[in-house]
Motif scaffolding. Structure first.
Motif, PDB file in Angstrom:
ATOM      1  N   LEU A 176       0.698  -1.264  -0.027  1.00  0.00           N
ATOM      2  CA  LEU A 176      -0.153  -0.029   0.201  1.00  0.00           C
ATOM      3  C   LEU A 176       0.971   1.287  -0.027  1.00  0.00           C
ATOM      4  N   VAL A 177       2.010   1.075   0.844  1.00  0.00           N
ATOM      5  CA  VAL A 177       2.779   2.306   0.862  1.00  0.00           C
ATOM      6  C   VAL A 177       3.473   2.622  -0.352  1.00  0.00           C
ATOM      7  N   ALA A 178       4.081   1.444  -0.853  1.00  0.00           N
ATOM      8  CA  ALA A 178       4.834   1.537  -1.983  1.00  0.00           C
ATOM      9  C   ALA A 178       4.040   2.196  -3.226  1.00  0.00           C
ATOM     10  N   ARG A 179       2.756   1.578  -3.270  1.00  0.00           N
ATOM     11  CA  ARG A 179       1.807   2.211  -4.339  1.00  0.00           C
ATOM     12  C   ARG A 179       1.626   3.501  -4.285  1.00  0.00           C
ATOM     13  N   HIS A 180       1.372   3.875  -3.195  1.00  0.00           N
ATOM     14  CA  HIS A 180       1.191   5.448  -2.936  1.00  0.00           C
ATOM     15  C   HIS A 180       2.421   6.264  -3.269  1.00  0.00           C
ATOM     16  N   GLU A 181       3.681   5.932  -3.048  1.00  0.00           N
ATOM     17  CA  GLU A 181       4.795   6.422  -3.101  1.00  0.00           C
ATOM     18  C   GLU A 181       5.140   6.609  -4.656  1.00  0.00           C
ATOM     19  N   ALA A 182       4.863   5.570  -5.264  1.00  0.00           N
ATOM     20  CA  ALA A 182       5.319   5.519  -6.788  1.00  0.00           C
ATOM     21  C   ALA A 182       4.130   6.393  -7.406  1.00  0.00           C
ATOM     22  N   SER A 183       3.139   6.123  -7.278  1.00  0.00           N
ATOM     23  CA  SER A 183       2.080   7.218  -7.739  1.00  0.00           C
ATOM     24  C   SER A 183       2.179   8.542  -7.622  1.00  0.00           C
ATOM     25  N   ILE A 184       2.451   8.927  -6.436  1.00  0.00           N
ATOM     26  CA  ILE A 184       2.787  10.293  -6.109  1.00  0.00           C
ATOM     27  C   ILE A 184       3.905  10.900  -6.758  1.00  0.00           C
ATOM     28  N   PHE A 185       5.239  10.007  -7.086  1.00  0.00           N
ATOM     29  CA  PHE A 185       6.484  10.273  -7.643  1.00  0.00           C
ATOM     30  C   PHE A 185       6.158  10.503  -9.059  1.00  0.00           C
ATOM     31  N   PHE A 186       5.718   9.513  -9.795  1.00  0.00           N
ATOM     32  CA  PHE A 186       5.297   9.570 -11.237  1.00  0.00           C
ATOM     33  C   PHE A 186       4.457  10.776 -11.805  1.00  0.00           C
ATOM     34  N   SER A 187       3.380  10.712 -11.062  1.00  0.00           N
ATOM     35  CA  SER A 187       2.377  12.028 -11.406  1.00  0.00           C
ATOM     36  C   SER A 187       2.934  13.217 -11.022  1.00  0.00           C
ATOM     37  N   GLY A 188       3.787  13.465 -10.073  1.00  0.00           N
ATOM     38  CA  GLY A 188       4.661  14.649  -9.661  1.00  0.00           C
ATOM     39  C   GLY A 188       5.591  15.091 -10.772  1.00  0.00           C
ATOM     40  N   SER A 189       6.280  14.192 -10.985  1.00  0.00           N
ATOM     41  CA  SER A 189       7.297  14.374 -12.036  1.00  0.00           C
ATOM     42  C   SER A 189       6.683  14.541 -13.336  1.00  0.00           C
ATOM     43  N   ASP A 190       5.823  13.713 -13.677  1.00  0.00           N
ATOM     44  CA  ASP A 190       4.946  14.014 -14.954  1.00  0.00           C
ATOM     45  C   ASP A 190       5.914  13.925 -16.278  1.00  0.00           C
ATOM     46  N   GLY A 191       6.783  13.426 -16.394  1.00  0.00           N
ATOM     47  CA  GLY A 191       7.739  13.301 -17.392  1.00  0.00           C
ATOM     48  C   GLY A 191       8.849  14.433 -17.553  1.00  0.00           C
ATOM     49  N   ALA A 192       8.856  15.177 -16.640  1.00  0.00           N
ATOM     50  CA  ALA A 192       9.727  16.476 -16.371  1.00  0.00           C
ATOM     51  C   ALA A 192      11.066  16.003 -15.965  1.00  0.00           C
ATOM     52  N   ILE A 193      11.351  14.860 -15.290  1.00  0.00           N
ATOM     53  CA  ILE A 193      12.529  14.461 -14.842  1.00  0.00           C
ATOM     54  C   ILE A 193      12.973  13.218 -15.715  1.00  0.00           C
ATOM     55  N   SER A 194      14.433  13.386 -15.877  1.00  0.00           N
ATOM     56  CA  SER A 194      15.041  12.482 -17.045  1.00  0.00           C
ATOM     57  C   SER A 194      15.269  11.203 -15.964  1.00  0.00           C
ATOM     58  N   GLU A 195      15.324  10.019 -16.709  1.00  0.00           N
ATOM     59  CA  GLU A 195      15.576   8.658 -15.975  1.00  0.00           C
ATOM     60  C   GLU A 195      16.520   8.829 -15.054  1.00  0.00           C
ATOM     61  N   GLU A 196      17.763   9.452 -15.484  1.00  0.00           N
ATOM     62  CA  GLU A 196      19.109   9.487 -14.618  1.00  0.00           C
ATOM     63  C   GLU A 196      18.766  10.323 -13.372  1.00  0.00           C
ATOM     64  N   ASP A 197      18.235  11.311 -13.610  1.00  0.00           N
ATOM     65  CA  ASP A 197      17.659  12.326 -12.381  1.00  0.00           C
ATOM     66  C   ASP A 197      16.874  11.644 -11.442  1.00  0.00           C
ATOM     67  N   ALA A 198      15.882  10.737 -12.029  1.00  0.00           N
ATOM     68  CA  ALA A 198      14.923  10.264 -11.340  1.00  0.00           C
ATOM     69  C   ALA A 198      15.494   8.897 -10.518  1.00  0.00           C
ATOM     70  N   ALA A 199      16.527   8.458 -10.965  1.00  0.00           N
ATOM     71  CA  ALA A 199      17.104   7.299 -10.198  1.00  0.00           C
ATOM     72  C   ALA A 199      18.089   7.873  -9.169  1.00  0.00           C
ATOM     73  N   ARG A 200      18.539   9.138  -9.273  1.00  0.00           N
ATOM     74  CA  ARG A 200      19.621   9.815  -8.421  1.00  0.00           C
ATOM     75  C   ARG A 200      18.608  10.148  -6.928  1.00  0.00           C
ATOM     76  N   MET A 201      17.580  10.894  -7.509  1.00  0.00           N
ATOM     77  CA  MET A 201      16.620  11.488  -6.627  1.00  0.00           C
ATOM     78  C   MET A 201      16.215  10.254  -5.679  1.00  0.00           C
ATOM     79  N   LEU A 202      15.645   8.794  -6.417  1.00  0.00           N
ATOM     80  CA  LEU A 202      15.104   7.817  -5.613  1.00  0.00           C
ATOM     81  C   LEU A 202      16.085   7.250  -4.771  1.00  0.00           C
ATOM     82  N   GLN A 203      17.226   7.153  -5.315  1.00  0.00           N
ATOM     83  CA  GLN A 203      18.437   6.424  -4.582  1.00  0.00           C
ATOM     84  C   GLN A 203      18.753   7.437  -3.287  1.00  0.00           C
ATOM     85  N   ILE A 204      18.459   8.691  -3.028  1.00  0.00           N
ATOM     86  CA  ILE A 204      18.872   9.454  -1.970  1.00  0.00           C
ATOM     87  C   ILE A 204      17.437   9.384  -1.103  1.00  0.00           C
TER      88      ILE A 204
END
Length: 234
Positions: A176-204
């Protein structure tokens, strides 16, 4: 890419990179000629993962190598360390399955490891991997069994009313928590963040959110403890 570009991309000195390769933590580069070496994105992501393990989990190169070889599963550290170790293997070496830990080796340290592993598999928490010498588990799944083994040592055993089945709700809660986290992250970024930046952000962010959620759990648990004690006094 050449070594100079790899240094610039990762911020890691070439001698340290060579040590990582020599220790088997990174794959050998392609060598189109005797004195030439070519590196790729696998080396970049592998170095980033190693650096994260060194900084966030305080693991040395020797400890990382030891855990990857299945020799030191009990190295203390945050839960995120094990997913990063598997990512290091899968991304850098192109493995379909990460290094695994035999169920037998876990049972030698934790007598009820097999019973626990099979209970967790039945609850959908982990996957037992069949091998010629018996079942094994991924590093992350083995860590789950190891953690429960340590909880057992603290006294949480069937005889006291604490079988592993008691925590079956953890899987649903985590999903449940992971599903909400993924939904918020991808809806918030909405394609504006590159895959490399997304990986860096999530790693932190992911390890920090584990700590954040853990603190909220402790607060909620203590609130319920106090509430139960107050009701008992009435």
């Amino acid at each position: 890419m050449k070594m100079r570009e790899l240094e610039e991309r990762t911020g890691v000195d070439r001698e340290v990179i060579r040590i990582m390769i020599r220790e088997g933590l990174l794959p050998e580069p392609l060598r189109p000629a005797r004195n030439a070496a070519e590196y790729d994105e696998g080396h970049v992501s592998g170095i980033a993962t190693i650096r994260h393990l060194q900084h966030a989990s305080r693991m040395t190169l020797k400890e990382i190598k030891s855990v990857l070889s299945g020799e030191a599963l009990e190295r203390p550290g945050p839960a995120s360390a094990y997913s990063h170790l598997e990512a290091l293997l899968s991304r850098s070496f192109g493995l379909e399955q990460p290094t695994s830990v035999s169920l037998q080796s876990l049972s030698e340290r934790y007598p009820r490891a097999e019973r626990d592993a099979r209970a967790f598999e039945a609850m959908g928490m982990l996957t037992l991997l069949p091998t010629e010498s018996g079942c094994s588990l991924s590093l992350t799944d083995a860590r789950l069994v190891e953690i429960w083994g340590k909880i057992r040592e603290a006294g949480f055993v069937e005889e006291q009313g604490f079988p592993p089945e008691n925590i079956s709700f953890y899987r649903e809660a985590a999903e449940l928590v992971a599903r909400h986290e993924a939904s918020i992250f991808f809806s918030g970024s909405d394609g504006a963040i590159s895959e490399e930046d997304a990986a860096r952000m999530l790693q932190i962010a992911l390890p920090l959110m584990l700590d954040f959620f853990g603190l909220l759990r402790i607060k909620a648990f203590m609130t319920n403890v106090h509430r139960s004690l107050e009701m008992g006094d009435r």
